[in-house]
Design an enzyme around this catalytic site. Structure first.
Site, PDB file in Angstrom:
ATOM      1  N   TYR A  90       0.821  -1.219   0.000  1.00  0.00           N
ATOM      2  CA  TYR A  90       0.000   0.000   0.000  1.00  0.00           C
ATOM      3  C   TYR A  90       0.855   1.269   0.000  1.00  0.00           C
ATOM      4  O   TYR A  90       0.359   2.362  -0.293  1.00  0.00           O
ATOM      5  CB  TYR A  90      -0.936   0.050   1.214  1.00  0.00           C
ATOM      6  CG  TYR A  90      -1.957  -1.064   1.319  1.00  0.00           C
ATOM      7  CD1 TYR A  90      -2.165  -1.979   0.292  1.00  0.00           C
ATOM      8  CD2 TYR A  90      -2.734  -1.203   2.466  1.00  0.00           C
ATOM      9  CE1 TYR A  90      -3.090  -2.999   0.408  1.00  0.00           C
ATOM     10  CE2 TYR A  90      -3.670  -2.217   2.581  1.00  0.00           C
ATOM     11  CZ  TYR A  90      -3.830  -3.112   1.558  1.00  0.00           C
ATOM     12  OH  TYR A  90      -4.755  -4.124   1.684  1.00  0.00           O
TER      13      TYR A  90
ATOM     14  N   HIS B 214       0.255 -11.646   1.644  1.00  0.00           N
ATOM     15  CA  HIS B 214      -0.763 -10.804   0.997  1.00  0.00           C
ATOM     16  C   HIS B 214      -1.472 -11.523  -0.154  1.00  0.00           C
ATOM     17  O   HIS B 214      -2.689 -11.440  -0.295  1.00  0.00           O
ATOM     18  CB  HIS B 214      -0.075  -9.527   0.492  1.00  0.00           C
ATOM     19  CG  HIS B 214      -1.008  -8.406   0.203  1.00  0.00           C
ATOM     20  ND1 HIS B 214      -0.628  -7.099   0.268  1.00  0.00           N
ATOM     21  CD2 HIS B 214      -2.314  -8.373  -0.165  1.00  0.00           C
ATOM     22  CE1 HIS B 214      -1.658  -6.317  -0.040  1.00  0.00           C
ATOM     23  NE2 HIS B 214      -2.685  -7.079  -0.321  1.00  0.00           N
TER      24      HIS B 214
END
Ligand SMILES: NC(=O)c1ccc[n+]([C@@H]2O[C@H](COP(=O)([O-])OP(=O)(O)OC[C@H]3O[C@@H](n4cnc5c(N)ncnc54)[C@H](OP(=O)(O)O)[C@@H]3O)[C@@H](O)[C@H]2O)c1
Length: 233
Positions: A47, A105
């Site tokens: 992110y 992830h």
């Protein structure tokens, strides 16, 4: 706020996702959320906002023990030494000495799952992450992790909302007492303007987005009721 107990951590059932938020915008959103009472912040190395989140946490008056922080290792960094480097960088940016939950992830075709979980477990044993888990793992991968590798995962974080059926994965997770952490709870905004959800909301003085969140929270409750009635609150 109600919490979920999983693998030694206490996970507030409603968290703040921070995907697509960076810099001062992210910092302000996290500071605002902490001020409103959020105690579960979800980020990821991908992110590009862990530094902003670290700054918001440092500026807040929330005690570390009262805060849950999840971060994630990106699929390009799943070799053991790359996990270590990614983890060290995440902690440094977050300005923390540990995170509460560290997730894979996304799966990658080249990952060696036993080595991945051996590395994550070492980070866990070193006290640098209080628990480990996965995101975006399908049923076949989950079975490998849980039944073959026997990794003590605290959750599988997957896309799940009122417009997406995840019954097969949800049933498996419930049977193994592993929480499903839902992302994109508003179907990336579609739920907030859905006519049916808006109509339901009008009956209860709520917005369509609130109805979508309540639906999700109720799904989890049902899953737990089916699998572990004794733990119902
Ligand atoms: N593990 C993973 O692979 C993964 C992948 C995706 C997401 N996630 C996590 O899940 C979190 C949420 O996902 P998401 O942001 O993609 O999808 P989402 O929460 O389903 O939708 C957010 C979108 O809904 C819009 N929206 C419209 N009305 C809203 C309202 N009343 N309240 C809040 N938002 C409203 C927002 O608009 P505005 O932009 O105008 O606010 C935003 O564009 C992420 O931040 C991330 O932490 C994880």
């Amino acid at each position: 706020m109600e919490n979920l107990e999983t693998r030694g951590i206490s996970l507030p059932r409603l968290g703040l996702g921070t995907f697509r938020m960076q810099g001062d915008v992210c910092r302000a959103a996290v500071e605002s959320a902490l001020g409103l009472g959020y105690r579960h912040i979800d980020t990821a190395e991908m992110y590009g906002n862990e530094d902003a989140i670290g700054a918001a946490i440092a500026a807040s008056h929330v005690a570390r023990k009262d805060l849950h922080v999840t971060t994630k290792v990106w699929h390009e960094n799943l070799a053991p030494d790359a996990i270590r480097r990614a983890f060290d960088a995440s902690l440094k940016k977050l300005k923390l000495d540990h995170v509460d939950l560290y997730l894979v992830h996304w799966p990658s075709k080249s990952m060696k799952l036993p080595a991945v979980f051996e590395t994550l477990m070492k980070l866990n044993q070193e006290g640098r992450t209080r628990a480990i888990g996965v995101a975006n793992f399908n049923l076949a991968l989950l079975k490998t992790v849980v039944e073959e590798i026997k990794a003590p995962i605290a959750c599988n974080q997957i896309e799940y909302h009122v417009m997406l059926d995840q019954t097969r994965v949800a049933k498996y997770l419930a049977a193994k007492s592993i929480p499903l952490v839902a992302y994109c709870p508003l179907a990336q905004g579609r739920a907030a303007s859905d006519a049916t959800l808006m109509a339901i909301g009008r009956k209860h003085g709520a917005s369509a987005a609130q109805v979508a969140l309540k639906w999700l929270l109720d799904q989890e409750r049902r899953a737990r009721k089916a699998s572990r009635p004794i733990s119902m609150r």
